[in-house]
Design a protein around this motif. Structure first.
Motif, PDB file in Angstrom:
ATOM      1  N   GLU A 190      12.170  -8.244  -8.812  1.00 32.27           N
ATOM      2  CA  GLU A 190      12.101  -7.175  -7.816  1.00 32.27           C
ATOM      3  C   GLU A 190      10.658  -6.896  -7.418  1.00 32.27           C
ATOM      4  O   GLU A 190      10.381  -6.554  -6.264  1.00 32.27           O
ATOM      5  CB  GLU A 190      12.768  -5.906  -8.331  1.00 32.27           C
ATOM      6  N   TRP A 191       9.708  -7.049  -8.349  1.00 34.78           N
ATOM      7  CA  TRP A 191       8.308  -6.902  -7.980  1.00 34.78           C
ATOM      8  C   TRP A 191       7.915  -7.944  -6.933  1.00 34.78           C
ATOM      9  O   TRP A 191       7.179  -7.640  -5.988  1.00 34.78           O
ATOM     10  CB  TRP A 191       7.419  -7.068  -9.209  1.00 34.78           C
ATOM     11  N   ILE A 192       8.397  -9.168  -7.111  1.00 40.08           N
ATOM     12  CA  ILE A 192       8.086 -10.216  -6.133  1.00 40.08           C
ATOM     13  C   ILE A 192       8.657  -9.835  -4.772  1.00 40.08           C
ATOM     14  O   ILE A 192       7.993  -9.983  -3.739  1.00 40.08           O
ATOM     15  CB  ILE A 192       8.637 -11.578  -6.609  1.00 40.08           C
ATOM     16  N   ARG A 193       9.867  -9.317  -4.753  1.00 40.64           N
ATOM     17  CA  ARG A 193      10.488  -8.921  -3.480  1.00 40.64           C
ATOM     18  C   ARG A 193       9.723  -7.761  -2.839  1.00 40.64           C
ATOM     19  O   ARG A 193       9.573  -7.713  -1.609  1.00 40.64           O
ATOM     20  CB  ARG A 193      11.951  -8.551  -3.704  1.00 40.64           C
ATOM     21  N   VAL A 194       9.253  -6.822  -3.650  1.00 38.80           N
ATOM     22  CA  VAL A 194       8.456  -5.720  -3.113  1.00 38.80           C
ATOM     23  C   VAL A 194       7.175  -6.261  -2.475  1.00 38.80           C
ATOM     24  O   VAL A 194       6.802  -5.864  -1.361  1.00 38.80           O
ATOM     25  CB  VAL A 194       8.117  -4.702  -4.223  1.00 38.80           C
ATOM     26  N   ALA A 195       6.491  -7.161  -3.180  1.00 38.74           N
ATOM     27  CA  ALA A 195       5.255  -7.734  -2.642  1.00 38.74           C
ATOM     28  C   ALA A 195       5.517  -8.493  -1.345  1.00 38.74           C
ATOM     29  O   ALA A 195       4.725  -8.421  -0.396  1.00 38.74           O
ATOM     30  CB  ALA A 195       4.612  -8.649  -3.680  1.00 38.74           C
ATOM     31  N   MET A 196       6.624  -9.214  -1.289  1.00 38.56           N
ATOM     32  CA  MET A 196       6.969  -9.924  -0.063  1.00 38.56           C
ATOM     33  C   MET A 196       7.183  -8.936   1.082  1.00 38.56           C
ATOM     34  O   MET A 196       6.723  -9.154   2.214  1.00 38.56           O
ATOM     35  CB  MET A 196       8.221 -10.773  -0.291  1.00 38.56           C
ATOM     36  N   ALA A 197       7.878  -7.821   0.796  1.00 36.96           N
ATOM     37  CA  ALA A 197       8.146  -6.825   1.832  1.00 36.96           C
ATOM     38  C   ALA A 197       6.894  -6.084   2.268  1.00 36.96           C
ATOM     39  O   ALA A 197       6.853  -5.500   3.358  1.00 36.96           O
ATOM     40  CB  ALA A 197       9.198  -5.830   1.331  1.00 36.96           C
ATOM     41  N   ALA A 198       5.851  -6.098   1.421  1.00 35.99           N
ATOM     42  CA  ALA A 198       4.604  -5.412   1.752  1.00 35.99           C
ATOM     43  C   ALA A 198       3.709  -6.239   2.661  1.00 35.99           C
ATOM     44  O   ALA A 198       2.681  -5.746   3.138  1.00 35.99           O
ATOM     45  CB  ALA A 198       3.850  -5.051   0.474  1.00 35.99           C
ATOM     46  N   HIS A 199       4.054  -7.514   2.909  1.00 36.96           N
ATOM     47  CA  HIS A 199       3.351  -8.340   3.884  1.00 36.96           C
ATOM     48  C   HIS A 199       3.885  -8.036   5.293  1.00 36.96           C
ATOM     49  O   HIS A 199       4.873  -7.340   5.466  1.00 36.96           O
ATOM     50  CB  HIS A 199       3.563  -9.818   3.580  1.00 36.96           C
ATOM     51  N   GLY A 200       3.230  -8.598   6.310  1.00 35.18           N
ATOM     52  CA  GLY A 200       3.731  -8.498   7.681  1.00 35.18           C
ATOM     53  C   GLY A 200       2.893  -7.593   8.543  1.00 35.18           C
ATOM     54  O   GLY A 200       1.685  -7.802   8.705  1.00 35.18           O
ATOM     55  N   GLY A 201       3.499  -6.556   9.106  1.00 34.80           N
ATOM     56  CA  GLY A 201       2.780  -5.652   9.993  1.00 34.80           C
ATOM     57  C   GLY A 201       3.569  -4.387  10.234  1.00 34.80           C
ATOM     58  O   GLY A 201       4.758  -4.293   9.905  1.00 34.80           O
ATOM     59  N   SER A 202       2.895  -3.393  10.802  1.00 30.00           N
ATOM     60  CA  SER A 202       3.523  -2.111  11.129  1.00 30.00           C
ATOM     61  C   SER A 202       3.088  -1.654  12.509  1.00 30.00           C
ATOM     62  O   SER A 202       1.940  -1.878  12.917  1.00 30.00           O
ATOM     63  CB  SER A 202       3.127  -1.021  10.118  1.00 30.00           C
ATOM     64  N   VAL A 203       4.006  -0.990  13.204  1.00 28.82           N
ATOM     65  CA  VAL A 203       3.695  -0.219  14.407  1.00 28.82           C
ATOM     66  C   VAL A 203       3.978   1.237  14.075  1.00 28.82           C
ATOM     67  O   VAL A 203       5.079   1.574  13.624  1.00 28.82           O
ATOM     68  CB  VAL A 203       4.548  -0.640  15.606  1.00 28.82           C
ATOM     69  N   VAL A 204       2.979   2.109  14.257  1.00 25.33           N
ATOM     70  CA  VAL A 204       3.178   3.544  14.057  1.00 25.33           C
ATOM     71  C   VAL A 204       2.655   4.290  15.280  1.00 25.33           C
ATOM     72  O   VAL A 204       1.625   3.935  15.845  1.00 25.33           O
ATOM     73  CB  VAL A 204       2.491   4.058  12.774  1.00 25.33           C
ATOM     74  N   GLU A 205       3.387   5.322  15.672  1.00 26.36           N
ATOM     75  CA  GLU A 205       2.994   6.122  16.827  1.00 26.36           C
ATOM     76  C   GLU A 205       2.037   7.214  16.376  1.00 26.36           C
ATOM     77  O   GLU A 205       2.251   7.864  15.349  1.00 26.36           O
ATOM     78  CB  GLU A 205       4.219   6.725  17.495  1.00 26.36           C
ATOM     79  N   LEU A 206       0.968   7.434  17.154  1.00 24.60           N
ATOM     80  CA  LEU A 206      -0.065   8.414  16.828  1.00 24.60           C
ATOM     81  C   LEU A 206      -0.168   9.474  17.920  1.00 24.60           C
ATOM     82  O   LEU A 206       0.128   9.216  19.084  1.00 24.60           O
ATOM     83  CB  LEU A 206      -1.431   7.736  16.677  1.00 24.60           C
ATOM     84  N   ASP A 207      -0.615  10.656  17.500  1.00 27.29           N
ATOM     85  CA  ASP A 207      -0.956  11.732  18.428  1.00 27.29           C
ATOM     86  C   ASP A 207      -2.416  12.107  18.244  1.00 27.29           C
ATOM     87  O   ASP A 207      -2.932  12.112  17.115  1.00 27.29           O
ATOM     88  CB  ASP A 207      -0.089  12.973  18.175  1.00 27.29           C
ATOM     89  N   ARG A 208      -3.068  12.457  19.348  1.00 26.69           N
ATOM     90  CA  ARG A 208      -4.455  12.932  19.291  1.00 26.69           C
ATOM     91  C   ARG A 208      -4.474  14.398  18.844  1.00 26.69           C
ATOM     92  O   ARG A 208      -3.583  15.177  19.200  1.00 26.69           O
ATOM     93  CB  ARG A 208      -5.105  12.799  20.673  1.00 26.69           C
ATOM     94  N   VAL A 209      -5.477  14.748  18.076  1.00 28.77           N
ATOM     95  CA  VAL A 209      -5.661  16.132  17.663  1.00 28.77           C
ATOM     96  C   VAL A 209      -6.538  16.833  18.699  1.00 28.77           C
ATOM     97  O   VAL A 209      -7.728  16.506  18.844  1.00 28.77           O
ATOM     98  CB  VAL A 209      -6.296  16.219  16.267  1.00 28.77           C
TER      99      VAL A 209
END
Length: 671
Positions: A190-209
């Motif tokens: 399961e640690w190996i699967r977690v590490a695999m899932a932690a690769h790749g990329g993310s899109v996150v929406e941001l707001d200006r303060v």
């Protein structure tokens, strides 16, 4: 400004180019501790592919490339007639007081600036993602949370007060993720699967303060948020798609791949997509065939490392040899459509891509500049066959599938005896010369004897070896200047270069500290097949005689080592992030900025330093010059969960994160 008191020469620490042992192990599979894969000085004996490749294609002698027209899209092709590449832009140089070299476990920015941690490893990304639970992490949760080791960041505004942040998740440091981790062969599956899932990329929406340069995660519904993981389906596009070398038992058509691997740097296209480079993907596989096509890319014939094959047999090349050929591309991702299928653009070649950044040619086509991040490997350029059409995303998202792929040969203009490997300038006062882009193939025609088009694009390193390009010192990120159109490349280091192997574009041997290359395309046109070049910065401690800062007074510049990623602000100042200063100079990695035009060319300042044992990733300066995004990667990488060496950012355990910095008075960054 730097202090007026004399500075002592900083100590030379570490091995090789200055990376820590854990970076070497987890990022690139200890590449520098093995012989460089490029053995192209050796004679070429017979068919090195041992039956894998055929000799169906003869050497083509026809010239490649199209002439430039007078179209000149001023907004996207900046080296236009009214401002040629040799005319300095009348803009202010950075004037902040440099952050001093340090070993603090913190992000440090100049006086008058502030910073904020936007998103951390494990923060929820998708709506149903659970809160991060360090001691009870699962692969299912990680696939919905922000991944590990953020590297390239891209920012695409939605309006003045919101935008989308794309982040690469390059690799994982398992000793910092799991208590008692002792290697992939013994790891909990399961640690190996977690590490695999932690690769790749993310899109996150941001707001200006308010009206500041600070950005935070958006509240409420975030329809654009997305995780790209090893379970995400990618399309293979371009001439190599469907080739027999890309077909597997799971994908007999050779057109679909699950996931992307070890994505390092990247770029944002004029049509609003992200280009991300798969780099040290070889280290995830075991049991490679003992043949040159695998050896040239650094695949191991053994069974060691992360041992992902224990939970996914496609990483066992003894069973699925073609899986190796399905990674190592520039991928294109549309952050505006979370349901879209990302593409692996085979036309841009397969090697250890740091990333890709684009410029428009004078006649409106797209040129993408790329580095192959390996000792003694090459720099590349792709020029599209079709033209960019403003406002037509559907058309523009086909541009990277047809055109011409080139590799670079650089020649110095100084006598050979004046380049002795010490970094001493030749008699003309500069490391400079000329170069040519050697065509490897178009989408319909190969120019390398014995290679089909698909073979050039899948075994690009081997094809390039045939045409005699220049071996460079780990060419990493490329970035065109938005002001002049000149193109800049970070050459990180190469401690394996012997003094006798130094040449004018790589003037030190060994090269522990790296340098910056400036390319000026002939006619200021990115479609040109010839160029001139200069090395404006030879990195290291300014008190080291082998360093050079474009002729600027070295008592007024800051130390820099291992340049990795580069970016530009709207004024044309070059920003340089580093990967290796702790080992090579004994100081934390940093984000530096330097003018590359005018009377202050070479005046390098330090804008930020990152926490203990972290690498400075990103960076990105927003178009309005109000925000710098940077991504401290692998803080405390030489520690373990049980014995941490960093507690950034929250005071408990280290978490790779993305940070924004801004001027507290609302001024432009750098002013």
């Amino acid at each position: 400004m730097t202090p007026s008191a004399p500075r002592r020469l900083l100590p030379l620490l570490g091995v090789g180019g200055g990376r820590s042992p854990k970076t070497c192990e987890y990022r690139c599979g200890n590449a520098c501790f093995h012989p460089a894969p490029n053995r192209s000085d050796n004679a070429y004996f017979g068919d090195i592919f041992q039956g894998v490749l055929s000799r169906r294609t003869a050497l083509k002698g026809a010239a490649v490339g199209a002439g430039a027209s007078a179209l000149g899209l001023a907004a996207l092709s900046p080296a236009s007639a009214d401002r040629g590449p040799d005319r300095p832009h009348p803009s202010p140089r950075p004037t902040f007081r440099s952050v001093q070299p340090n070993n603090r476990d913190a992000v440090t920015v100049p006086e008058g600036y502030d910073h904020h941690v936007i998103v951390r490893w494990g923060d929820p990304v998708l709506p149903d993602a659970p809160e991060f639970d360090f001691d009870n992490q699962t692969a299912e949760a990680q696939a919905r949370q922000f991944g590990y080791n953020c590297d390239y960041v891209g920012f695409l505004p939605l309006d003045d007060d919101s935008g989308l942040l794309w982040v690469n998740h390059e690799y994982t440091n398992e000793e910092l993720m799991f208590r008692g981790y002792s290697g992939g062969a013994d790891a909990d599956p399961e640690w190996i699967r977690v590490a695999m899932a932690a690769h790749g990329g993310s899109v996150v929406e941001l707001d200006r303060v308010d009206d500041t340069g600070q950005w935070v995660l958006a509240d409420g519904e975030r329809p654009f948020n997305r995780r790209v993981t090893l379970d995400t389906e990618f399309r293979l596009t371009g001439p190599a798609a469907g080739d027999e070398l890309l077909r597997t038992e799971a994908d007999p058509e050779g057109t679909r791949v699950l996931g992307m691997l070890n994505n390092c740097a990247g770029g944002t296209t004029p049509w609003g997509t992200i280009l991300s480079g798969e780099e040290n993907y070889n280290q995830y596989f075991v049991a490679a065939p003992d043949t040159e096509p695998y050896a040239r890319y650094g695949f191991s014939t053994g069974r060691d490392g992360r041992r992902w094959d224990r939970v996914d047999e496609r990483f066992d090349l003894g069973r699925h040899p073609n899986e190796a050929h399905r990674f190592g591309y520039i991928v294109e991702i549309d952050p505006h459509d979370p349901d879209s299928t990302p593409a692996k653009r085979t036309m841009l070649g397969r090697f250890k891509h740091e990333g890709a950044n684009v410029n428009l040619t004078e006649d409106g086509r797209v040129a993408a500049y790329m580095g192959d991040d390996e000792r003694f490997d090459y720099i590349y350029k792709f020029v599209s066959a079709k033209k960019y059409v403003e406002g037509s995303r559907r058309h523009n998202m086909t541009l990277l599938d047809s055109g011409t792929l080139y590799v670079a040969r650089l020649e110095g203009n100084s006598p050979e005896e004046e380049i002795d490997g010490t970094g001493a300038l030749p008699s003309d006062g500069e490391f400079d010369g000329t170069g040519e882009w050697i065509p490897l193939c178009t989408d319909t025609e190969s120019f390398v004897e014995g290679f089909t088009v698909a073979q050039v694009l899948i075994h690009t390193r081997l094809a390039a070896d045939r045409v005699g390009p220049t071996k460079m010192d780990r060419p990493e990120d490329f970035e065109p200047s938005p002001v002049t159109g000149k193109v800049y490349c970070a050459l990180t280091n190469n401690s394996a270069r012997e003094p006798g192997q130094a040449d004018e574009p790589n003037p030190r041997g060994p090269n522990k500290f790296g340098h910056i290359l400036e390319i000026i395309e002939d006619g200021s046109d990115s479609a040109s097949t010839t160029f001139t070049w200069v090395v404006p910065i030879v990195c290291g401690d300014p008190e080291d005689e082998s360093t050079y800062f474009a002729g600027y007074d070295k008592s007024k510049v800051m130390p820099i080592s291992a340049p990795d990623n580069v970016a530009f602000d709207k004024h044309g100042n070059l920003w340089i992030s580093t990967d290796g200063q702790p080992g090579s100079l004994g100081i934390n990695d940093a984000l530096h900025v330097v003018p590359v035009e005018g009377r202050f060319r070479g005046e390098l300042r330090t804008f930020a330093t990152v926490p203990v044992e972290a690498e400075t990733c990103g960076p990105l300066i927003t178009d309005d010059q109000k925000t710098v995004f940077l991504a401290p990667q692998h803080p405390g990488e030489n520690g373990t969960v049980e014995q941490p060496t960093s507690f950034w950012p929250d005071g408990d355990f280290p978490r790779p994160s993305v940070v924004c910095a801004w001027h507290k008075g609302g001024r432009d960054i750098g002013s």
